[in-house]
Design a protein around this motif. Structure first.
Motif, PDB file in Angstrom:
ATOM      1  N   TRP A  34       0.333  13.815   5.971  1.00 39.85           N
ATOM      2  CA  TRP A  34      -0.762  13.852   4.959  1.00 39.85           C
ATOM      3  C   TRP A  34      -1.434  12.633   5.178  1.00 39.85           C
ATOM      4  N   HIS A  35      -2.871  12.804   4.987  1.00 40.71           N
ATOM      5  CA  HIS A  35      -4.051  11.991   5.501  1.00 40.71           C
ATOM      6  C   HIS A  35      -3.703  10.715   4.333  1.00 40.71           C
ATOM      7  N   GLY A  36      -3.338  10.847   3.325  1.00 41.67           N
ATOM      8  CA  GLY A  36      -3.126   9.748   2.419  1.00 41.67           C
ATOM      9  C   GLY A  36      -2.252   8.743   2.827  1.00 41.67           C
ATOM     10  N   TYR A  37      -1.263   9.083   3.672  1.00 45.35           N
ATOM     11  CA  TYR A  37      -0.256   8.187   4.153  1.00 45.35           C
ATOM     12  C   TYR A  37      -0.536   7.118   4.983  1.00 45.35           C
ATOM     13  N   TYR A  38      -1.798   7.428   5.750  1.00 48.27           N
ATOM     14  CA  TYR A  38      -2.357   6.435   6.704  1.00 48.27           C
ATOM     15  C   TYR A  38      -2.621   5.279   5.761  1.00 48.27           C
ATOM     16  N   LEU A  39      -3.028   5.143   4.842  1.00 43.69           N
ATOM     17  CA  LEU A  39      -3.364   4.020   3.917  1.00 43.69           C
ATOM     18  C   LEU A  39      -2.062   3.157   3.760  1.00 43.69           C
ATOM     19  N   HIS A  40      -0.732   3.885   3.685  1.00 47.38           N
ATOM     20  CA  HIS A  40       0.577   3.421   3.620  1.00 47.38           C
ATOM     21  C   HIS A  40       0.819   2.661   4.849  1.00 47.38           C
ATOM     22  N   TYR A  41       0.576   3.111   5.979  1.00 47.88           N
ATOM     23  CA  TYR A  41       0.828   2.698   7.310  1.00 47.88           C
ATOM     24  C   TYR A  41      -0.172   1.380   7.299  1.00 47.88           C
ATOM     25  N   PHE A  42      -1.371   1.395   7.021  1.00 50.50           N
ATOM     26  CA  PHE A  42      -2.237   0.042   7.087  1.00 50.50           C
ATOM     27  C   PHE A  42      -1.585  -0.885   6.190  1.00 50.50           C
ATOM     28  N   GLU A  43      -1.113  -0.807   5.165  1.00 45.92           N
ATOM     29  CA  GLU A  43      -0.596  -1.671   4.419  1.00 45.92           C
ATOM     30  C   GLU A  43       0.917  -2.099   5.010  1.00 45.92           C
ATOM     31  N   ASP A  44       1.467  -1.154   5.654  1.00 46.25           N
ATOM     32  CA  ASP A  44       2.834  -1.506   6.610  1.00 46.25           C
ATOM     33  C   ASP A  44       2.370  -2.710   7.599  1.00 46.25           C
ATOM     34  N   ILE A  69      -7.745  -4.447  -2.784  1.00 48.66           N
ATOM     35  CA  ILE A  69      -8.616  -3.804  -1.802  1.00 48.66           C
ATOM     36  C   ILE A  69      -9.871  -3.197  -2.362  1.00 48.66           C
ATOM     37  N   VAL A  70     -11.086  -3.758  -1.992  1.00 55.12           N
ATOM     38  CA  VAL A  70     -12.061  -3.200  -2.531  1.00 55.12           C
ATOM     39  C   VAL A  70     -12.874  -2.197  -1.710  1.00 55.12           C
ATOM     40  N   LYS A  71     -12.588  -1.825  -0.396  1.00 58.15           N
ATOM     41  CA  LYS A  71     -12.888  -0.904   0.497  1.00 58.15           C
ATOM     42  C   LYS A  71     -12.001  -0.631   1.488  1.00 58.15           C
ATOM     43  N   SER A  72     -11.929   0.694   1.801  1.00 59.17           N
ATOM     44  CA  SER A  72     -11.163   1.505   3.016  1.00 59.17           C
ATOM     45  C   SER A  72     -11.541   2.390   3.625  1.00 59.17           C
ATOM     46  N   SER A  73     -11.399   2.311   4.735  1.00 62.73           N
ATOM     47  CA  SER A  73     -11.866   3.670   5.558  1.00 62.73           C
ATOM     48  C   SER A  73     -10.793   4.110   6.703  1.00 62.73           C
ATOM     49  N   CYS A  74     -10.885   5.162   6.961  1.00 64.32           N
ATOM     50  CA  CYS A  74      -9.866   5.770   7.912  1.00 64.32           C
ATOM     51  C   CYS A  74     -10.681   7.089   8.671  1.00 64.32           C
ATOM     52  N   GLU A  75     -10.376   6.876   9.951  1.00 62.93           N
ATOM     53  CA  GLU A  75     -10.773   7.948  10.919  1.00 62.93           C
ATOM     54  C   GLU A  75      -9.860   8.586  11.776  1.00 62.93           C
ATOM     55  N   HIS A  76      -9.495   9.698  11.472  1.00 63.89           N
ATOM     56  CA  HIS A  76      -8.516  10.410  12.181  1.00 63.89           C
ATOM     57  C   HIS A  76      -9.039  10.986  13.455  1.00 63.89           C
ATOM     58  N   LEU A 116      -8.187   4.940  13.500  1.00 67.58           N
ATOM     59  CA  LEU A 116      -8.716   3.901  13.430  1.00 67.58           C
ATOM     60  C   LEU A 116      -8.966   3.704  11.910  1.00 67.58           C
ATOM     61  N   GLY A 117      -8.862   2.354  11.441  1.00 64.11           N
ATOM     62  CA  GLY A 117      -9.198   2.147  10.050  1.00 64.11           C
ATOM     63  C   GLY A 117      -9.620   0.702   9.652  1.00 64.11           C
ATOM     64  N   GLU A 118     -10.076   0.486   8.525  1.00 69.34           N
ATOM     65  CA  GLU A 118     -10.574  -0.946   8.063  1.00 69.34           C
ATOM     66  C   GLU A 118     -10.208  -1.030   6.429  1.00 69.34           C
TER      67      GLU A 118
END
Length: 148
Positions: A34-44, A69-76, A116-118
């Motif tokens: 699920w797309h939301g888990y990529y932010l969890h992976y970023f935290e890992d 975090i004030v900004k996050s981006s994720c490109e699948h 990819l993310g930031e």
């Protein structure tokens, strides 16, 4: 042939790679993450980075700050599926501003780029005030890692 500027930039780059296994609860009805888990992976990735390079959340907190975090981006690019092993590559992006910027690349076991993310984090002190300049401990950390 790489330019001298690019070679120097790569020498001053701090990064870490962390393997994760996709868990069942991270997937949707289609069997993909699920797309939301990529932010969890970023935290890992950030957690692994902090442990390796001496700037973990606990280190920051010990100096009287938090880094929301004030900004996050994720490109699948490609999906991940349950049971797959993925590698999160987390890179610190040096900036003179009072913030922490991390770039992320997630690869599947075959080495294909999945995501990819930031994220951008700022420094907030114990009084809940935004720091407009880099805290002394962060400047010292950057100096010790030759990130000036």
């Amino acid at each position: 042939m790489k330019s001298k500027k690019l070679e120097n930039a790569e020498e001053n780059t701090l990064k870490v790679s962390q393997d994760i296994r996709v868990r069942f609860n991270e997937t949707d009805a289609l069997g993909i993450v699920w797309h939301g888990y990529y932010l969890h992976y970023f935290e890992d990735g950030r957690e692994a980075f902090g442990r390796k390079h001496g700037i973990s959340y606990l280190d920051v907190k010990a100096h009287g700050y938090v880094t929301p975090i004030v900004k996050s981006s994720c490109e699948h690019k490609l999906p991940l599926r349950y049971g797959e092993i993925a590698t999160i590559e987390t890179t610190f992006i040096n900036t003179p501003a009072a913030k922490m910027i991390f770039n992320y690349k997630i690869f599947n076991a075959e080495g294909d780029l999945v995501c990819l993310g930031e994220t951008i984090q700022v420094f907030v002190d114990d009084n809940n005030d935004l720091s407009l300049t880099s805290p002394p401990f962060f400047k010292a950390w950057k100096d010790s890692n030759k990130l000036i």
